[in-house]
Design a protein around this motif. Structure first.
Motif, PDB file in Angstrom:
ATOM      1  N   ASP A 148     -28.844 -25.101  -8.314  1.00 48.83           N
ATOM      2  CA  ASP A 148     -30.255 -25.862  -8.038  1.00 48.83           C
ATOM      3  C   ASP A 148     -30.344 -27.451  -9.019  1.00 48.83           C
ATOM      4  O   ASP A 148     -31.287 -27.530  -9.142  1.00 48.83           O
ATOM      5  N   ASN A 149     -29.491 -27.411  -7.748  1.00 42.00           N
ATOM      6  CA  ASN A 149     -29.203 -29.558  -8.450  1.00 42.00           C
ATOM      7  C   ASN A 149     -29.631 -29.766  -9.760  1.00 42.00           C
ATOM      8  O   ASN A 149     -30.060 -30.802 -10.368  1.00 42.00           O
ATOM      9  N   GLY A 150     -28.518 -28.470 -10.597  1.00 47.15           N
ATOM     10  CA  GLY A 150     -28.637 -28.616 -12.126  1.00 47.15           C
ATOM     11  C   GLY A 150     -29.397 -28.406 -12.900  1.00 47.15           C
ATOM     12  O   GLY A 150     -29.785 -28.400 -14.674  1.00 47.15           O
ATOM     13  N   LEU A 151     -30.361 -27.858 -12.067  1.00 48.44           N
ATOM     14  CA  LEU A 151     -31.655 -27.874 -13.311  1.00 48.44           C
ATOM     15  C   LEU A 151     -31.951 -26.038 -13.404  1.00 48.44           C
ATOM     16  O   LEU A 151     -32.969 -25.443 -14.468  1.00 48.44           O
ATOM     17  N   PHE A 152     -30.843 -25.348 -13.058  1.00 45.42           N
ATOM     18  CA  PHE A 152     -30.818 -24.364 -13.103  1.00 45.42           C
ATOM     19  C   PHE A 152     -30.512 -23.796 -15.206  1.00 45.42           C
ATOM     20  O   PHE A 152     -31.153 -23.151 -15.621  1.00 45.42           O
ATOM     21  N   TYR A 153     -29.590 -24.111 -15.571  1.00 50.14           N
ATOM     22  CA  TYR A 153     -28.816 -24.357 -16.745  1.00 50.14           C
ATOM     23  C   TYR A 153     -29.284 -24.871 -17.842  1.00 50.14           C
ATOM     24  O   TYR A 153     -29.386 -24.019 -18.631  1.00 50.14           O
ATOM     25  N   PRO A 154     -30.327 -25.676 -18.182  1.00 45.22           N
ATOM     26  CA  PRO A 154     -31.038 -26.014 -18.599  1.00 45.22           C
ATOM     27  C   PRO A 154     -32.614 -24.618 -18.830  1.00 45.22           C
ATOM     28  O   PRO A 154     -32.206 -24.973 -20.328  1.00 45.22           O
ATOM     29  N   LYS A 155     -32.687 -24.414 -18.179  1.00 42.76           N
ATOM     30  CA  LYS A 155     -33.653 -24.085 -17.996  1.00 42.76           C
ATOM     31  C   LYS A 155     -33.146 -22.255 -18.179  1.00 42.76           C
ATOM     32  O   LYS A 155     -33.690 -21.923 -19.606  1.00 42.76           O
ATOM     33  N   PHE A 156     -32.100 -22.009 -17.855  1.00 37.43           N
ATOM     34  CA  PHE A 156     -31.821 -20.877 -19.068  1.00 37.43           C
ATOM     35  C   PHE A 156     -31.597 -20.976 -20.016  1.00 37.43           C
ATOM     36  O   PHE A 156     -31.476 -20.253 -20.623  1.00 37.43           O
ATOM     37  N   LEU A 157     -30.532 -22.293 -20.905  1.00 39.67           N
ATOM     38  CA  LEU A 157     -30.634 -22.123 -21.889  1.00 39.67           C
ATOM     39  C   LEU A 157     -32.205 -21.709 -22.942  1.00 39.67           C
ATOM     40  O   LEU A 157     -31.676 -21.271 -24.101  1.00 39.67           O
ATOM     41  N   GLU A 158     -32.878 -22.637 -22.510  1.00 40.20           N
ATOM     42  CA  GLU A 158     -34.405 -22.566 -23.179  1.00 40.20           C
ATOM     43  C   GLU A 158     -34.865 -21.188 -23.354  1.00 40.20           C
ATOM     44  O   GLU A 158     -35.272 -21.281 -24.230  1.00 40.20           O
ATOM     45  N   LEU A 159     -34.642 -20.767 -21.919  1.00 41.71           N
ATOM     46  CA  LEU A 159     -35.515 -19.297 -22.419  1.00 41.71           C
ATOM     47  C   LEU A 159     -34.487 -18.408 -22.776  1.00 41.71           C
ATOM     48  O   LEU A 159     -35.221 -17.659 -23.723  1.00 41.71           O
ATOM     49  N   LYS A 160     -33.039 -18.283 -22.573  1.00 36.23           N
ATOM     50  CA  LYS A 160     -32.215 -17.690 -24.108  1.00 36.23           C
ATOM     51  C   LYS A 160     -32.531 -17.822 -25.480  1.00 36.23           C
ATOM     52  O   LYS A 160     -32.489 -16.735 -25.727  1.00 36.23           O
TER      53      LYS A 160
END
Length: 212
Positions: free
Chosen positions: A108-120
């Motif tokens: 997702d153009n680099g947007l997925f992983y930061p959001k994943f870590l934030e929610l986790k």
């Protein structure tokens, strides 16, 4: 039984129908099993409600039974959140295990992983705080378990929204790894053959005759 008692019973069953049943249905859909310990709480809740309809029950007795019934309803809701949070946690750990060799930062153009870590991380913090306060600040603990459920739900939706991209990334990694292994095997075989030829006296003599 007066109208206030009837309204209270109606509220309790509304909570059961509108909150508890959907949560249980979600857990069953995810795990394909009913959370058995909830049976006892549901049975106890209905038992207290049934006692309210005993003709000889006084208003005080009915109010006491309704108080106890409400406690069981709250316990059922809390347990539903706990069961679902565990289910979501297992889903997240499984996802991390499946993608440990996948570069998630490109999704997702680099947007997925930061959001994943934030929610986790938010979910983990809420669960830890909920467990810490469970015996001291029950209301705060309940809210934290509920909020953790909401965060985990969002995290699960995020994971599922990128499942096709993740699967393709895993396939590419597997193919790349296979090609590397094949290249190594071919290189090892060729190296072995070359070494064999160079150390074989007959081959040496043939080469000398050809070139010299």
């Amino acid at each position: 039984m007066n109208s206030l008692h009837s309204d209270k019973i109606s509220d309790l069953y509304n909570t059961y129908n509108e909150v508890i049943k959907p949560l249980i249905a979600l857990y069953e859909a995810r795990e394909e099993v009913f959370p058995i310990p909830l049976f006892n709480e549901i049975r106890a809740f209905n038992d207290h409600i049934a006692r309210c309809f005993i003709p000889s029950s006084s208003d005080y007795q009915i109010e006491n039974e309704l108080f106890r019934a409400e406690r069981h309803i709250n316990r059922i809701v809390l347990d539903c959140y706990k069961y679902l949070n565990v289910s979501f946690y297992v889903e997240v750990k499984s996802f991390e295990s499946r993608t440990k060799h996948v570069d998630l930062t490109v999704l997702d153009n680099g947007l997925f992983y930061p959001k994943f870590l934030e929610l986790k991380n938010n979910a983990v913090k809420l669960i830890r705080r909920a467990k810490k306060n469970e015996s001291l600040k029950l209301d705060e603990s309940f809210n934290d378990y509920q909020n953790a459920y909401n965060v985990y739900s969002e995290l699960s939706d995020l994971i599922n929204s990128r499942s096709s991209e993740v699967n393709w990334a895993r396939v590419r990694f597997s193919v790349f790894t296979l090609l590397k292994v094949m290249a190594w095997v071919v290189g090892a075989v060729l190296s072995g053959l070359i070494s064999l030829f160079l150390t074989c006296e007959e081959v040496k003599s043939i080469i000398i005759k050809i070139f010299y």
